[in-house]
Scaffold this active site. Structure first.
Site, PDB file in Angstrom:
ATOM      1  N   CYS A   1     -16.194  -7.938 -16.119  1.00  0.00           N
ATOM      2  CA  CYS A   1     -17.792  -7.000 -15.936  1.00  0.00           C
ATOM      3  C   CYS A   1     -18.681  -7.509 -17.334  1.00  0.00           C
ATOM      4  O   CYS A   1     -19.553  -6.431 -16.872  1.00  0.00           O
ATOM      5  CB  CYS A   1     -16.683  -5.243 -16.134  1.00  0.00           C
ATOM      6  SG  CYS A   1     -16.112  -5.137 -14.530  1.00  0.00           S
TER       7      CYS A   1
ATOM      8  N   ASP B   1       1.046  -1.303  -0.047  1.00  0.00           N
ATOM      9  CA  ASP B   1       0.274  -0.233  -0.171  1.00  0.00           C
ATOM     10  C   ASP B   1       0.978   0.860   0.115  1.00  0.00           C
ATOM     11  O   ASP B   1       0.369   1.579  -0.865  1.00  0.00           O
ATOM     12  CB  ASP B   1      -1.327   0.145   0.666  1.00  0.00           C
ATOM     13  CG  ASP B   1      -1.726   1.736   1.289  1.00  0.00           C
ATOM     14  OD1 ASP B   1      -2.463   1.883  -0.260  1.00  0.00           O
ATOM     15  OD2 ASP B   1      -2.021   1.884   2.621  1.00  0.00           O
TER      16      ASP B   1
HETATM   17  C1  B12 Z   1      -4.698   6.126  -3.447  1.00  0.00           C
HETATM   18  C2  B12 Z   1      -4.949   5.046  -3.187  1.00  0.00           C
HETATM   19  C3  B12 Z   1      -6.715   5.217  -2.962  1.00  0.00           C
HETATM   20  C4  B12 Z   1      -7.284   6.454  -3.181  1.00  0.00           C
HETATM   21  C5  B12 Z   1      -7.722   6.149  -4.836  1.00  0.00           C
HETATM   22  C6  B12 Z   1      -7.826   4.730  -5.457  1.00  0.00           C
HETATM   23  C7  B12 Z   1      -7.678   4.380  -7.034  1.00  0.00           C
HETATM   24  N1  B12 Z   1      -9.210   4.121  -6.829  1.00  0.00           N
HETATM   25  O1  B12 Z   1      -7.269   4.898  -7.557  1.00  0.00           O
HETATM   26  C8  B12 Z   1      -8.662   6.497  -2.692  1.00  0.00           C
HETATM   27  C9  B12 Z   1      -8.348   6.862  -1.152  1.00  0.00           C
HETATM   28  C10 B12 Z   1     -10.047   6.713  -3.038  1.00  0.00           C
HETATM   29  C11 B12 Z   1      -8.920   4.857  -2.066  1.00  0.00           C
HETATM   30  C12 B12 Z   1     -10.157   3.779  -1.605  1.00  0.00           C
HETATM   31  C13 B12 Z   1      -9.742   2.760  -1.400  1.00  0.00           C
HETATM   32  N2  B12 Z   1      -9.196   1.685  -0.824  1.00  0.00           N
HETATM   33 CO1  B12 Z   1      -6.671   2.617  -1.874  1.00  0.00          CO
HETATM   34  N3  B12 Z   1      -5.511   2.840  -2.826  1.00  0.00           N
HETATM   35  C14 B12 Z   1      -4.547   3.604  -2.960  1.00  0.00           C
HETATM   36  C15 B12 Z   1      -3.173   3.109  -3.170  1.00  0.00           C
HETATM   37  C16 B12 Z   1      -2.291   3.641  -2.600  1.00  0.00           C
HETATM   38  C17 B12 Z   1      -2.861   3.794  -4.144  1.00  0.00           C
HETATM   39  C18 B12 Z   1      -3.590   3.878  -5.897  1.00  0.00           C
HETATM   40  C19 B12 Z   1      -3.613   3.998  -7.086  1.00  0.00           C
HETATM   41  O2  B12 Z   1      -2.326   4.559  -7.747  1.00  0.00           O
HETATM   42  N4  B12 Z   1      -4.684   4.905  -7.652  1.00  0.00           N
HETATM   43  C20 B12 Z   1      -4.138   5.387  -9.546  1.00  0.00           C
HETATM   44  C21 B12 Z   1      -4.910   4.510 -10.699  1.00  0.00           C
HETATM   45  C22 B12 Z   1      -4.812   5.404 -11.604  1.00  0.00           C
HETATM   46  O3  B12 Z   1      -4.040   3.382 -10.385  1.00  0.00           O
HETATM   47  P1  B12 Z   1      -4.775   1.617  -9.524  1.00  0.00           P
HETATM   48  O4  B12 Z   1      -5.882   2.340  -9.360  1.00  0.00           O
HETATM   49  O5  B12 Z   1      -3.564   1.659  -8.494  1.00  0.00           O
HETATM   50  O6  B12 Z   1      -4.267   0.951 -11.037  1.00  0.00           O
HETATM   51  C23 B12 Z   1      -5.265   0.946 -11.943  1.00  0.00           C
HETATM   52  C24 B12 Z   1      -5.737   1.651 -13.143  1.00  0.00           C
HETATM   53  O7  B12 Z   1      -4.487   2.474 -12.825  1.00  0.00           O
HETATM   54  C25 B12 Z   1      -5.718   1.041 -14.111  1.00  0.00           C
HETATM   55  N5  B12 Z   1      -5.686   1.363 -15.885  1.00  0.00           N
HETATM   56  C26 B12 Z   1      -3.888   1.700 -15.617  1.00  0.00           C
HETATM   57  N6  B12 Z   1      -4.375   2.238 -16.643  1.00  0.00           N
HETATM   58  C27 B12 Z   1      -5.509   2.102 -17.267  1.00  0.00           C
HETATM   59  C28 B12 Z   1      -6.068   2.044 -18.424  1.00  0.00           C
HETATM   60  C29 B12 Z   1      -7.440   2.015 -18.535  1.00  0.00           C
HETATM   61  C30 B12 Z   1      -8.105   3.321 -20.135  1.00  0.00           C
HETATM   62  C31 B12 Z   1      -8.316   1.809 -17.822  1.00  0.00           C
HETATM   63  C32 B12 Z   1      -9.920   2.232 -17.884  1.00  0.00           C
HETATM   64  C33 B12 Z   1      -7.646   1.829 -16.561  1.00  0.00           C
HETATM   65  C34 B12 Z   1      -6.155   1.593 -15.945  1.00  0.00           C
HETATM   66  O8  B12 Z   1      -5.446  -0.797 -14.089  1.00  0.00           O
HETATM   67  C35 B12 Z   1      -4.706  -0.740 -12.761  1.00  0.00           C
HETATM   68  C36 B12 Z   1      -4.851  -2.318 -12.414  1.00  0.00           C
HETATM   69  O9  B12 Z   1      -5.900  -1.681 -11.873  1.00  0.00           O
HETATM   70  C37 B12 Z   1      -3.406   1.419  -3.256  1.00  0.00           C
HETATM   71  C38 B12 Z   1      -2.468   1.317  -3.096  1.00  0.00           C
HETATM   72  C39 B12 Z   1      -1.184   0.948  -3.674  1.00  0.00           C
HETATM   73  N7  B12 Z   1       0.560   1.477  -3.417  1.00  0.00           N
HETATM   74  O10 B12 Z   1      -0.956   1.269  -4.792  1.00  0.00           O
HETATM   75  C40 B12 Z   1      -4.426   1.500  -2.483  1.00  0.00           C
HETATM   76  C41 B12 Z   1      -5.223   0.336  -2.256  1.00  0.00           C
HETATM   77  C42 B12 Z   1      -5.795   0.214  -4.207  1.00  0.00           C
HETATM   78  N8  B12 Z   1      -6.302   0.978  -2.667  1.00  0.00           N
HETATM   79  C43 B12 Z   1      -7.582  -0.061  -1.283  1.00  0.00           C
HETATM   80  C44 B12 Z   1      -8.761  -0.811  -1.298  1.00  0.00           C
HETATM   81  C45 B12 Z   1      -9.064  -1.731  -0.244  1.00  0.00           C
HETATM   82  C46 B12 Z   1      -9.537   0.577  -1.259  1.00  0.00           C
HETATM   83  C47 B12 Z   1     -11.606   1.068  -0.814  1.00  0.00           C
HETATM   84  C48 B12 Z   1     -11.571  -0.466  -1.201  1.00  0.00           C
HETATM   85  C49 B12 Z   1     -11.440   1.350   1.196  1.00  0.00           C
HETATM   86  C50 B12 Z   1     -12.081   1.123   1.611  1.00  0.00           C
HETATM   87  N9  B12 Z   1     -13.041   0.470   2.199  1.00  0.00           N
HETATM   88  O11 B12 Z   1     -12.672   2.450   1.404  1.00  0.00           O
HETATM   89  C51 B12 Z   1     -11.120   1.985  -1.567  1.00  0.00           C
HETATM   90  C52 B12 Z   1     -11.887   1.930  -2.991  1.00  0.00           C
HETATM   91  C53 B12 Z   1     -12.816   2.616  -4.124  1.00  0.00           C
HETATM   92  C54 B12 Z   1     -12.004   2.742  -5.393  1.00  0.00           C
HETATM   93  N10 B12 Z   1     -13.420   2.764  -6.053  1.00  0.00           N
HETATM   94  O12 B12 Z   1     -10.786   2.544  -5.880  1.00  0.00           O
HETATM   95  C55 B12 Z   1      -6.662  -1.791  -1.765  1.00  0.00           C
HETATM   96  C56 B12 Z   1      -7.202  -1.827  -3.598  1.00  0.00           C
HETATM   97  C57 B12 Z   1      -7.611  -3.362  -3.006  1.00  0.00           C
HETATM   98  C58 B12 Z   1      -8.410  -4.337  -4.790  1.00  0.00           C
HETATM   99  N11 B12 Z   1      -8.845  -4.802  -4.450  1.00  0.00           N
HETATM  100  O13 B12 Z   1      -8.417  -4.038  -5.873  1.00  0.00           O
HETATM  101  C59 B12 Z   1      -5.547  -1.073  -2.383  1.00  0.00           C
HETATM  102  C60 B12 Z   1      -4.298  -2.117  -3.831  1.00  0.00           C
HETATM  103  C61 B12 Z   1      -4.697  -1.487  -0.471  1.00  0.00           C
HETATM  104  C62 B12 Z   1      -4.020  -2.308  -0.892  1.00  0.00           C
HETATM  105  N12 B12 Z   1      -2.878  -2.819  -0.955  1.00  0.00           N
HETATM  106  O14 B12 Z   1      -4.886  -3.366  -0.469  1.00  0.00           O
HETATM  107  N13 B12 Z   1      -8.229   4.641  -2.024  1.00  0.00           N
HETATM  108  S1  SF4 Z   2     -19.978  -4.150 -10.429  1.00  0.00           S
HETATM  109 FE1  SF4 Z   2     -18.366  -3.284 -11.275  1.00  0.00          FE
HETATM  110  S2  SF4 Z   2     -16.772  -4.383 -10.624  1.00  0.00           S
HETATM  111 FE2  SF4 Z   2     -18.304  -5.497 -10.538  1.00  0.00          FE
HETATM  112  S3  SF4 Z   2     -18.609  -6.595 -12.538  1.00  0.00           S
HETATM  113 FE3  SF4 Z   2     -20.121  -4.953 -12.384  1.00  0.00          FE
HETATM  114  S4  SF4 Z   2     -19.054  -3.340 -13.238  1.00  0.00           S
HETATM  115 FE4  SF4 Z   2     -17.622  -5.060 -12.618  1.00  0.00          FE
END
Ligand code: B12
Ligand code: SF4
Ligand code: SF4
Length: 382
Positions: free
Chosen positions: A188, A134
């Site tokens: 999905c 994380d």
């Molecule tokens: C910042 C952060 C948050 C932020 C932003 C969340 C977000 N969605 O970005 C906030 C505070 C809102 C948050 C909330 C939550 N978080 Co959080 N968070 C993080 C953290 C520290 C970084 C995430 C990040 O960099 N996001 C930036 C986005 C852009 O990237 P990403 O989501 O990591 O990666 C995906 C996208 O980039 C996507 N992607 C990449 N390229 C492209 C291109 C296209 C076209 C598309 C469509 C997608 C796409 O693919 C990647 C893989 O899925 C991580 C830990 C870590 N170091 O990674 C935990 C983490 C993501 N969080 C986690 C959790 C559990 C939560 C919550 C469920 C907690 C809660 N119950 O309140 C919520 C869920 C909210 C949600 N819908 O995401 C878990 C997720 C576990 C899982 N099964 O996915 C993590 C991994 C922590 C952990 N080590 O377990 N979080």
């Molecule tokens: S609720 Fe959202 S994440 Fe879950 S299967 Fe439907 S579209 Fe995918």
């Protein structure tokens, strides 16, 4: 030892120490993610909790020059609380999101990864490993997706076929060139349940993209005043939000109680709201200190507790909220208390706001007090 054999030994050992799923990925650059992060920043969609530069986040070799592969792990956590106390009219309760139930998951996953690292080093003495959970630079989700742990859902969560999305993620970079696993297919399909259910419209476009600035999980962790719009959307959430995971069909029936560490104490994870308002630092540390939801300190949680009491229009809380509005040293708490009193909207509440206004010096708090009084117009037609 051949890589295949070592990899199988690691898989077996992982199971033994309570790692629910393990996968192997290359340490190549995450090019798609890099572009994605850039775009998110441009749109101001990031939360600010992300660590490191986009380069550090997407080029594993910048963090560990010897990195050849990344081992991703997932641990499942419960989605249902056993013996959950009811939130009654007499005793309103708040709710911590599931990712904050039980012991702080950072400690648990780091412990498992440290054991795994030891295991590897016993077999490959010159192994170089780097653990992250994380708080590291890497995107735990992007790593997990590449390592075949699960697919990236429209709610942006990693969804595993075996445990749904209620899994914690962590990883270990290593100089051992493991054989990568195949990714899990995105399933999905046409579903849009998470997009439709999100209370704030934080999931934008066709899914897979989050505006973190609108996400309740983020908003519950901010330390300032919460914008009015969101105060009406918080419900009884004091930390985090699970809505887009609860509605997900892939989580149907998924409820794993395999790790005693993640078993919630109902009095902590679904706490009575009123006693949270004036909890001392010592009591707070004792009660909430070991859960992940306490990392921002008590202020955001107390602010959210005030908003939750307003949501319930809990008249039994009025006396306590007045006390807080008049005497708490923190403007965010005094101001939110005033707003909450107004929303609860009894005669006594409005009188108290007027009284407190006479002694209040802080501009922002006075502004909240005025907003609190605005409710009088809407509750009293005369
Ligand atoms: C910042 C952060 C948050 C932020 C932003 C969340 C977000 N969605 O970005 C906030 C505070 C809102 C948050 C909330 C939550 N978080 Co959080 N968070 C993080 C953290 C520290 C970084 C995430 C990040 O960099 N996001 C930036 C986005 C852009 O990237 P990403 O989501 O990591 O990666 C995906 C996208 O980039 C996507 N992607 C990449 N390229 C492209 C291109 C296209 C076209 C598309 C469509 C997608 C796409 O693919 C990647 C893989 O899925 C991580 C830990 C870590 N170091 O990674 C935990 C983490 C993501 N969080 C986690 C959790 C559990 C939560 C919550 C469920 C907690 C809660 N119950 O309140 C919520 C869920 C909210 C949600 N819908 O995401 C878990 C997720 C576990 C899982 N099964 O996915 C993590 C991994 C922590 C952990 N080590 O377990 N979080
Ligand atoms: S609720 Fe959202 S994440 Fe879950 S299967 Fe439907 S579209 Fe995918
Ligand atoms: S965590 Fe809550 S607010 Fe954030 S995207 Fe999911 S449903 Fe929306």
């Amino acid at each position: 030892m051949r890589t295949e054999e070592l990899q199988q030994e690691i898989r077996d050992y992982a199971k033994e120490i309570g790692i629910d799923k393990i996968g192997f990925a290359t340490a190549d650059v995450f090019s798609e993610l890099k572009e994605r992060l850039r775009r998110q920043q441009e749109l101001n969609y990031q939360s600010g909790f992300e660590k490191g530069t986009n380069e550090e986040r997407t080029e594993p070799k910048r963090l560990l020059p010897e990195a050849q592969s990344i081992i991703s792990i997932a641990l499942a956590y419960p989605s249902r609380m056993k013996n959950a106390p009811r939130s009654t009219k007499e005793e309103r309760r708040g709710l911590f999101a599931r990712a904050s139930w039980g012991l702080d998951y950072h400690d648990v996953l780091r412990d498992r990864l440290a054991k795994l690292s030891e295991f590897i080093k016993e077999r490959v003495p010159d192994a170089i490993n780097k653990i992250m959970v994380d708080t590291g630079e890497l995107s735990d989700r992007a790593v997990a997706e590449r390592a075949g742990i699960g697919f990236s859902g429209k709610n942006t969560s990693i969804i595993t076929p075996e445990f749904g999305s209620f899994v914690y993620l962590g990883e270990m970079m290593t100089n051992i060139p493991f054989i990568p696993d195949a990714p899990v297919e995105d399933s999905c399909g046409d579903c849009r349940k998470c997009l439709d259910a999100c209370p704030t419209g934080a999931l934008v476009g066709d899914g897979g993209q989050l505006n973190a600035q609108r996400c309740i999980a983020f908003l519950t962790q901010t330390k300032g005043f919460l914008e009015d719009e969101y105060r009406f959307k918080l419900g009884n959430r004091v930390y985090g939000c699970d809505t887009c995971q609860q509605v997900c069909p892939k989580n149907k029936g998924m409820d794993f109680h395999t790790h005693p560490e993640f078993e919630p104490d109902p009095e902590v994870s679904k706490p009575k709201l009123i006693p949270m308002l004036r909890i001392s630092n010592r009591e707070f540390k004792e009660k909430f200190g070991t859960i992940s939801g306490s990392w921002r300190g008590k202020k955001p949680l107390q602010r959210n507790a005030l908003i939750a009491l307003a949501h319930y229009k809990d008249k039994t809380a009025i006396e306590e909220i007045i006390e807080v509005m008049k005497n708490d040293p923190r403007p965010v708490i005094r101001g939110t208390a005033a707003w909450s009193l107004g929303k609860i909207g009894t005669e006594e509440a409005f009188v108290a706001i007027r009284e407190a206004m006479e002694n209040e010096k802080d501009e922002q708090v006075l502004f909240e007090m005025e907003k609190g009084l605005e409710f009088e117009k809407s509750t009293n037609p005369h």
